[in-house]
Scaffold this motif. Structure first.
Motif, PDB file in Angstrom:
ATOM      1  N   UNK A 206      50.136  13.893  73.958  1.00  0.00           N
ATOM      2  CA  UNK A 206      49.999  15.190  73.310  1.00  0.00           C
ATOM      3  C   UNK A 206      50.382  16.355  74.200  1.00  0.00           C
ATOM      4  N   UNK A 207      50.703  17.476  73.568  1.00  0.00           N
ATOM      5  CA  UNK A 207      50.948  18.709  74.288  1.00  0.00           C
ATOM      6  C   UNK A 207      49.631  19.391  74.587  1.00  0.00           C
ATOM      7  N   UNK A 208      48.891  18.827  75.526  1.00  0.00           N
ATOM      8  CA  UNK A 208      47.520  19.242  75.809  1.00  0.00           C
ATOM      9  C   UNK A 208      47.483  19.962  77.153  1.00  0.00           C
ATOM     10  N   UNK A 209      46.896  21.149  77.217  1.00  0.00           N
ATOM     11  CA  UNK A 209      46.800  21.829  78.508  1.00  0.00           C
ATOM     12  C   UNK A 209      46.020  20.998  79.520  1.00  0.00           C
ATOM     13  N   UNK A 210      46.416  21.094  80.773  1.00  0.00           N
ATOM     14  CA  UNK A 210      45.680  20.411  81.838  1.00  0.00           C
ATOM     15  C   UNK A 210      44.277  21.002  81.930  1.00  0.00           C
ATOM     16  N   UNK A 211      43.242  20.160  82.020  1.00  0.00           N
ATOM     17  CA  UNK A 211      41.884  20.700  82.156  1.00  0.00           C
ATOM     18  C   UNK A 211      41.750  21.663  83.329  1.00  0.00           C
ATOM     19  N   UNK A 212      42.483  21.372  84.421  1.00  0.00           N
ATOM     20  CA  UNK A 212      42.402  22.225  85.604  1.00  0.00           C
ATOM     21  C   UNK A 212      42.988  23.603  85.365  1.00  0.00           C
TER      22      UNK A 212
ATOM     23  N   UNK B 297      57.016  35.252  63.310  1.00  0.00           N
ATOM     24  CA  UNK B 297      56.810  34.690  64.641  1.00  0.00           C
ATOM     25  C   UNK B 297      55.402  34.112  64.730  1.00  0.00           C
ATOM     26  N   UNK B 298      55.298  32.827  65.036  1.00  0.00           N
ATOM     27  CA  UNK B 298      54.021  32.106  65.070  1.00  0.00           C
ATOM     28  C   UNK B 298      53.696  31.764  66.514  1.00  0.00           C
ATOM     29  N   UNK B 299      52.485  32.086  66.953  1.00  0.00           N
ATOM     30  CA  UNK B 299      52.073  31.746  68.310  1.00  0.00           C
ATOM     31  C   UNK B 299      50.591  31.386  68.313  1.00  0.00           C
ATOM     32  N   UNK B 300      50.087  30.948  69.468  1.00  0.00           N
ATOM     33  CA  UNK B 300      48.734  30.429  69.545  1.00  0.00           C
ATOM     34  C   UNK B 300      48.245  30.446  70.985  1.00  0.00           C
ATOM     35  N   UNK B 301      46.935  30.478  71.159  1.00  0.00           N
ATOM     36  CA  UNK B 301      46.329  30.313  72.482  1.00  0.00           C
ATOM     37  C   UNK B 301      46.117  28.838  72.842  1.00  0.00           C
ATOM     38  N   UNK B 302      46.534  27.935  71.965  1.00  0.00           N
ATOM     39  CA  UNK B 302      46.276  26.511  72.158  1.00  0.00           C
ATOM     40  C   UNK B 302      46.789  25.997  73.490  1.00  0.00           C
ATOM     41  N   UNK B 303      47.994  26.394  73.885  1.00  0.00           N
ATOM     42  CA  UNK B 303      48.615  25.830  75.081  1.00  0.00           C
ATOM     43  C   UNK B 303      48.243  26.568  76.359  1.00  0.00           C
ATOM     44  N   UNK B 304      47.527  27.687  76.240  1.00  0.00           N
ATOM     45  CA  UNK B 304      47.155  28.456  77.423  1.00  0.00           C
ATOM     46  C   UNK B 304      45.650  28.513  77.655  1.00  0.00           C
ATOM     47  N   UNK B 305      44.866  28.708  76.585  1.00  0.00           N
ATOM     48  CA  UNK B 305      43.414  28.813  76.725  1.00  0.00           C
ATOM     49  C   UNK B 305      42.676  27.573  76.247  1.00  0.00           C
TER      50      UNK B 305
END
Length: 398
Positions: free
Chosen positions: A41-47, A233-241
């Motif tokens: 998945x395109x999941x942010x690193x926990x760190x 334009x669609x964006x999200x905090x999913x990949x950053x926060x």
């Protein structure tokens, strides 16, 4: 009960027509063998997530009697004023054009329901992020696959189809660090796509969750989308926060703001006021925090992408054509040996304890097999040690 709702005629045609999850979803939800390394998945690193700062922002919110009580009330459908202001400043647009959503998928669904008539044709990336066809199924299954090439969505291909009479309601693309193909849409093609939309009267649905995650090259700009009344334009905090927030946003042309708000008034009313309040405090009380989060994340992902590429080249020399990404969360290597069966390789890899998304899951047109020889490898939430071990297991699968 002896019969399902569908057999009893209890489902709408929409509910009956939605496709069952397969492939992409099944792989992500599969119960792997113990110790399996998931490159799924395109999941942010926990760190990379600001867990401590989030906790402090939440604590400050609940210690403020007025703010905490306000966060438990309704907020405008467009989103809290302070969060819309922060997003608008980041995007370089007027706050009145921002609508806060329940993540990126919700934004895609709102866009589809607002501008795509039932049964219309929509041009889509090929390969395509599978979530968009799912959103599109609410109104249509008619798509026009457009190849994704080295500099993104093939605008010239679309222009040729339009010139010969094809008509579309919208065109969908991921312009920055494409999922899955990792490429970015060039600035000239962004301009050309908008010009086509304005000439032929369709909308461009711009799905841009990876834009902040650049660790190489130069940004191709978003202003061309924001200046047009034909771009959503669609964006999200999913990949950053973090994906659990389910908070994203739309940058809309002015004439679409009211229709989108009327639509969501009949669906979810508004995004959680509590989560908006926490994110708002997180981002506004320390004006530099978000940039620090992004810098830390991109440094981490650059390192991990490099580790993955080096391991593939060392342990499987010549097995893949690899282009180093300039950002994002994915690598899209292509098998070079036509004798290797991609489906069989995926099964053997799973047996050896490594899971990834086979390229076939991303084909916009099942009749075209160009994606089949690719693997989508997600490196974002795996440590360098895990990535090296994953490639060792993949080598065993070969």
């Amino acid at each position: 009960m002896t019969a399902g709702a569908e057999e009893q005629g209890g489902l709408t045609s929409l509910a009956r027509g939605l496709s069952a999850p397969k492939g992409f979803v099944d792989a992500s939800l599969a119960a792997p063998v113990p110790g399996t390394i998931r490159l799924l998945g395109g999941i942010p690193a926990p760190e990379a997530l600001p867990v401590g700062a989030i906790g402090q922002a939440a604590e400050r919110l609940w210690r403020d009697p007025d703010a905490s009580v306000a966060s438990l009330q309704y907020v405008p459908a467009r989103g809290s004023a302070e969060l819309c202001d922060w997003i608008a400043k980041r995007e370089g647009v007027d706050p009145s054009r921002i609508v806060v959503t329940n993540g990126g998928m919700h934004g895609l669904a709102l866009a589809v329901l607002t501008v795509v008539e039932r049964g219309a044709t929509v041009a889509v990336d090929d390969p395509v992020f599978p979530g968009f066809p799912w959103a599109l199924e609410m109104v249509t299954t008619r798509t026009l696959p457009v190849p994704v090439v080295a500099d993104g969505f093939d605008v010239e291909h679309l222009a040729r189809r339009l010139a010969t009479g094809t008509r579309i309601a919208a065109a969908y693309t991921v312009p920055d660090f494409h999922n899955p193909a990792q490429v970015s849409l060039s600035a000239p093609k962004r301009q050309a796509l908008i010009e086509l939309a304005e000439r032929y009267g369709f909308y461009v649905i711009v799905d841009d969750p990876y834009r902040e995650l650049r660790f190489g090259g130069r940004g191709q700009g978003v202003e061309v989308f924001h200046r047009s009344d034909r771009a959503i334009h669609v964006n999200t905090f999913t990949k950053t926060l973090g994906s659990g927030w389910r908070v994203g946003w739309l940058v809309l042309p002015e004439h679409l703001v009211d229709p989108v708000i009327r639509l969501r008034n009949r669906l979810d009313v508004h995004t959680s006021s509590v989560t908006q309040a926490i994110i708002e405090r997180l981002l506004t009380e320390d004006a530099q925090l978000f940039d620090r989060i992004v810098r830390g994340a991109t440094a981490l992902y650059q390192e991990r992408a490099g580790v993955l590429i080096d391991a593939l080249n060392e342990q499987l020399p010549g097995a893949f054509d690899i282009v180093a990404p300039e950002g994002g969360l994915f690598l899209w290597p292509r098998l070079t040996d036509d004798a290797v069966d991609p489906a069989a390789l995926s099964r053997r890899a799973a047996a050896h304890g490594v899971l990834y998304q086979p390229g076939e899951y991303f084909a916009a047109d099942p009749r075209q097999r160009s994606s089949d020889r690719h693997l989508r490898l997600s490196y974002s939430d795996r440590t360098p040690e895990e990535l090296r071990e994953a490639v060792r297991r993949l080598a065993l699968a070969f």
